[in-house]
Design a protein around this motif. Structure first.
Motif, PDB file in Angstrom:
ATOM      1  N   GLY A  90       0.812  -1.210   0.000  1.00 43.86           N
ATOM      2  CA  GLY A  90       0.000   0.000   0.000  1.00 43.86           C
ATOM      3  C   GLY A  90       0.847   1.262   0.000  1.00 43.86           C
ATOM      4  O   GLY A  90       0.328   2.359  -0.204  1.00 43.86           O
ATOM      5  N   GLU A  91       2.142   1.097   0.222  1.00 44.65           N
ATOM      6  CA  GLU A  91       3.105   2.204   0.277  1.00 44.65           C
ATOM      7  C   GLU A  91       2.584   3.355   1.129  1.00 44.65           C
ATOM      8  O   GLU A  91       2.636   4.519   0.755  1.00 44.65           O
ATOM      9  N   ASP A  92       2.086   2.975   2.333  1.00 49.44           N
ATOM     10  CA  ASP A  92       1.505   3.964   3.246  1.00 49.44           C
ATOM     11  C   ASP A  92       2.207   3.982   4.601  1.00 49.44           C
ATOM     12  O   ASP A  92       1.682   4.527   5.566  1.00 49.44           O
ATOM     13  N   ASP A  93       3.396   3.361   4.682  1.00 43.75           N
ATOM     14  CA  ASP A  93       4.184   3.306   5.920  1.00 43.75           C
ATOM     15  C   ASP A  93       3.466   2.567   7.048  1.00 43.75           C
ATOM     16  O   ASP A  93       3.806   2.726   8.210  1.00 43.75           O
ATOM     17  N   SER A  94       2.464   1.769   6.709  1.00 48.77           N
ATOM     18  CA  SER A  94       1.811   0.961   7.727  1.00 48.77           C
ATOM     19  C   SER A  94       2.516  -0.393   7.781  1.00 48.77           C
ATOM     20  O   SER A  94       3.582  -0.566   7.216  1.00 48.77           O
ATOM     21  N   ALA A  95       1.913  -1.346   8.433  1.00 50.69           N
ATOM     22  CA  ALA A  95       2.486  -2.692   8.522  1.00 50.69           C
ATOM     23  C   ALA A  95       2.571  -3.320   7.130  1.00 50.69           C
ATOM     24  O   ALA A  95       1.852  -2.936   6.208  1.00 50.69           O
ATOM     25  N   ALA A  96       3.451  -4.285   6.996  1.00 50.62           N
ATOM     26  CA  ALA A  96       3.638  -4.967   5.718  1.00 50.62           C
ATOM     27  C   ALA A  96       2.346  -5.636   5.266  1.00 50.62           C
ATOM     28  O   ALA A  96       1.585  -6.159   6.071  1.00 50.62           O
ATOM     29  N   ASP A  97       2.134  -5.592   3.941  1.00 53.16           N
ATOM     30  CA  ASP A  97       0.943  -6.196   3.342  1.00 53.16           C
ATOM     31  C   ASP A  97       1.249  -7.557   2.736  1.00 53.16           C
ATOM     32  O   ASP A  97       0.356  -8.381   2.553  1.00 53.16           O
ATOM     33  N   GLU A  98       2.503  -7.765   2.341  1.00 51.48           N
ATOM     34  CA  GLU A  98       2.922  -9.012   1.705  1.00 51.48           C
ATOM     35  C   GLU A  98       4.255  -9.440   2.300  1.00 51.48           C
ATOM     36  O   GLU A  98       4.947  -8.646   2.935  1.00 51.48           O
ATOM     37  N   ASN A  99       4.600 -10.701   2.055  1.00 52.45           N
ATOM     38  CA  ASN A  99       5.802 -11.251   2.662  1.00 52.45           C
ATOM     39  C   ASN A  99       6.353 -12.333   1.741  1.00 52.45           C
ATOM     40  O   ASN A  99       5.594 -13.116   1.175  1.00 52.45           O
ATOM     41  N   MET A 100       7.658 -12.340   1.569  1.00 49.64           N
ATOM     42  CA  MET A 100       8.289 -13.464   0.881  1.00 49.64           C
ATOM     43  C   MET A 100       9.483 -13.905   1.713  1.00 49.64           C
ATOM     44  O   MET A 100      10.058 -13.106   2.456  1.00 49.64           O
ATOM     45  N   THR A 101       9.839 -15.175   1.649  1.00 46.05           N
ATOM     46  CA  THR A 101      10.930 -15.711   2.454  1.00 46.05           C
ATOM     47  C   THR A 101      11.965 -16.365   1.563  1.00 46.05           C
ATOM     48  O   THR A 101      11.622 -17.062   0.609  1.00 46.05           O
ATOM     49  N   ILE A 102      13.229 -16.116   1.903  1.00 45.44           N
ATOM     50  CA  ILE A 102      14.361 -16.697   1.186  1.00 45.44           C
ATOM     51  C   ILE A 102      15.205 -17.467   2.189  1.00 45.44           C
ATOM     52  O   ILE A 102      15.556 -16.922   3.240  1.00 45.44           O
ATOM     53  N   MET A 103      15.540 -18.721   1.871  1.00 42.74           N
ATOM     54  CA  MET A 103      16.458 -19.460   2.721  1.00 42.74           C
ATOM     55  C   MET A 103      17.876 -19.055   2.343  1.00 42.74           C
ATOM     56  O   MET A 103      18.265 -19.121   1.178  1.00 42.74           O
ATOM     57  N   LEU A 104      18.638 -18.620   3.334  1.00 38.16           N
ATOM     58  CA  LEU A 104      20.016 -18.207   3.128  1.00 38.16           C
ATOM     59  C   LEU A 104      20.906 -19.234   3.812  1.00 38.16           C
ATOM     60  O   LEU A 104      20.970 -19.301   5.033  1.00 38.16           O
ATOM     61  N   GLU A 105      21.579 -20.048   3.008  1.00 40.82           N
ATOM     62  CA  GLU A 105      22.413 -21.109   3.535  1.00 40.82           C
ATOM     63  C   GLU A 105      23.606 -20.552   4.312  1.00 40.82           C
ATOM     64  O   GLU A 105      23.960 -19.381   4.166  1.00 40.82           O
ATOM     65  N   ALA A 106      24.231 -21.408   5.117  1.00 43.54           N
ATOM     66  CA  ALA A 106      25.386 -21.010   5.921  1.00 43.54           C
ATOM     67  C   ALA A 106      26.452 -20.374   5.040  1.00 43.54           C
ATOM     68  O   ALA A 106      26.766 -20.874   3.962  1.00 43.54           O
ATOM     69  N   GLY A 107      26.974 -19.228   5.484  1.00 46.68           N
ATOM     70  CA  GLY A 107      28.050 -18.549   4.779  1.00 46.68           C
ATOM     71  C   GLY A 107      27.636 -17.743   3.569  1.00 46.68           C
ATOM     72  O   GLY A 107      28.461 -17.055   2.969  1.00 46.68           O
ATOM     73  N   LYS A 108      26.394 -17.786   3.177  1.00 43.03           N
ATOM     74  CA  LYS A 108      25.931 -17.102   1.963  1.00 43.03           C
ATOM     75  C   LYS A 108      25.409 -15.703   2.279  1.00 43.03           C
ATOM     76  O   LYS A 108      25.048 -15.390   3.401  1.00 43.03           O
ATOM     77  N   SER A 109      25.327 -14.869   1.227  1.00 41.30           N
ATOM     78  CA  SER A 109      24.855 -13.495   1.358  1.00 41.30           C
ATOM     79  C   SER A 109      23.686 -13.230   0.430  1.00 41.30           C
ATOM     80  O   SER A 109      23.573 -13.824  -0.640  1.00 41.30           O
ATOM     81  N   PHE A 110      22.843 -12.308   0.849  1.00 43.75           N
ATOM     82  CA  PHE A 110      21.750 -11.781   0.034  1.00 43.75           C
ATOM     83  C   PHE A 110      22.089 -10.321  -0.223  1.00 43.75           C
ATOM     84  O   PHE A 110      22.417  -9.575   0.703  1.00 43.75           O
ATOM     85  N   ILE A 111      22.023  -9.896  -1.494  1.00 47.76           N
ATOM     86  CA  ILE A 111      22.344  -8.522  -1.867  1.00 47.76           C
ATOM     87  C   ILE A 111      21.158  -7.928  -2.616  1.00 47.76           C
ATOM     88  O   ILE A 111      20.555  -8.577  -3.468  1.00 47.76           O
ATOM     89  N   MET A 112      20.853  -6.665  -2.293  1.00 45.70           N
ATOM     90  CA  MET A 112      19.745  -5.964  -2.931  1.00 45.70           C
ATOM     91  C   MET A 112      20.131  -4.506  -3.097  1.00 45.70           C
ATOM     92  O   MET A 112      20.892  -3.968  -2.296  1.00 45.70           O
ATOM     93  N   GLY A 113      19.597  -3.866  -4.105  1.00 43.50           N
ATOM     94  CA  GLY A 113      19.841  -2.434  -4.323  1.00 43.50           C
ATOM     95  C   GLY A 113      18.803  -1.601  -3.609  1.00 43.50           C
ATOM     96  O   GLY A 113      18.566  -1.757  -2.419  1.00 43.50           O
ATOM     97  N   SER A 114      18.131  -0.747  -4.331  1.00 44.14           N
ATOM     98  CA  SER A 114      17.145   0.178  -3.790  1.00 44.14           C
ATOM     99  C   SER A 114      15.989  -0.563  -3.118  1.00 44.14           C
ATOM    100  O   SER A 114      15.602  -1.657  -3.532  1.00 44.14           O
ATOM    101  N   THR A 115      15.407   0.074  -2.101  1.00 45.46           N
ATOM    102  CA  THR A 115      14.252  -0.501  -1.406  1.00 45.46           C
ATOM    103  C   THR A 115      12.939   0.140  -1.845  1.00 45.46           C
ATOM    104  O   THR A 115      11.871  -0.335  -1.494  1.00 45.46           O
TER     105      THR A 115
END
Length: 160
Positions: A90-115
């Motif tokens: 909703g881009e209204d600064d309220s609580a999250a409306d959706e959710n996704m989950t990523i499994m990050l294995e031992a020693g691994k990194s997740f990288i993302m640019g802009s939020t």
């Protein structure tokens, strides 16, 4: 203001031949860094970072428009971590409306640019998501199901 330089190198020798590559990214105008190492207890949702259009000290949120680089690294040697990317559809600064989950294995990194306007979840894998359907990231939350796991979080922002 500073430049953040990120370099990723893959190196492997396969059948006697060196393979891999090096890629570099420079993020200009960086003047805020959020860096922490946090222990994520087993079975407890641990907020690594919050992102909002209206920031405040009460929830330590980062300005969703100014974040340009995120890295979350699982520092454990054997246990995975589960990263929840909570989306403010909703881009209204309220609580999250959706959710996704990523499994990050031992020693691994997740990288993302802009939020800002950078993420979406759809039920139909055959539909191309148009840029107009992308939403803001509201939070990154980590969880471990087996043991306490240390995470490193590094976020670079610019000031508009």
């Amino acid at each position: 203001m500073a430049n953040l330089v990120v370099t990723i190198t893959e190196a492997v020798t396969l059948n006697g031949a060196a393979r891999g590559s090096t890629n570099s990214l420079t993020v200009s105008g960086v003047d805020d860094i959020y860096h922490r190492i946090v222990t994520v207890p087993a079975g407890v949702d641990t907020v690594l970072a919050n992102f909002h259009a209206t920031t405040g000290a009460s929830d330590s949120s980062l300005d969703v428009e100014n974040v340009k680089y995120i890295r979350a690294t699982n520092m454990d040697g054997s246990n995975p971590i589960y990263l929840q990317l909570r989306i403010d559809a909703g881009e209204d600064d309220s609580a999250a409306d959706e959710n996704m989950t990523i499994m990050l294995e031992a020693g691994k990194s997740f990288i993302m640019g802009s939020t800002s306007d950078s993420i979406a979840v759809v039920d139909d894998s055959t539909t191309m998501i148009p840029a107009s359907a992308l939403h803001n990231l509201e939070a990154i939350v980590a969880d471990s199901d087996s043991a306490a796991v240390q995470m490193e979080v590094f976020i670079a922002s610019v000031v508009a």
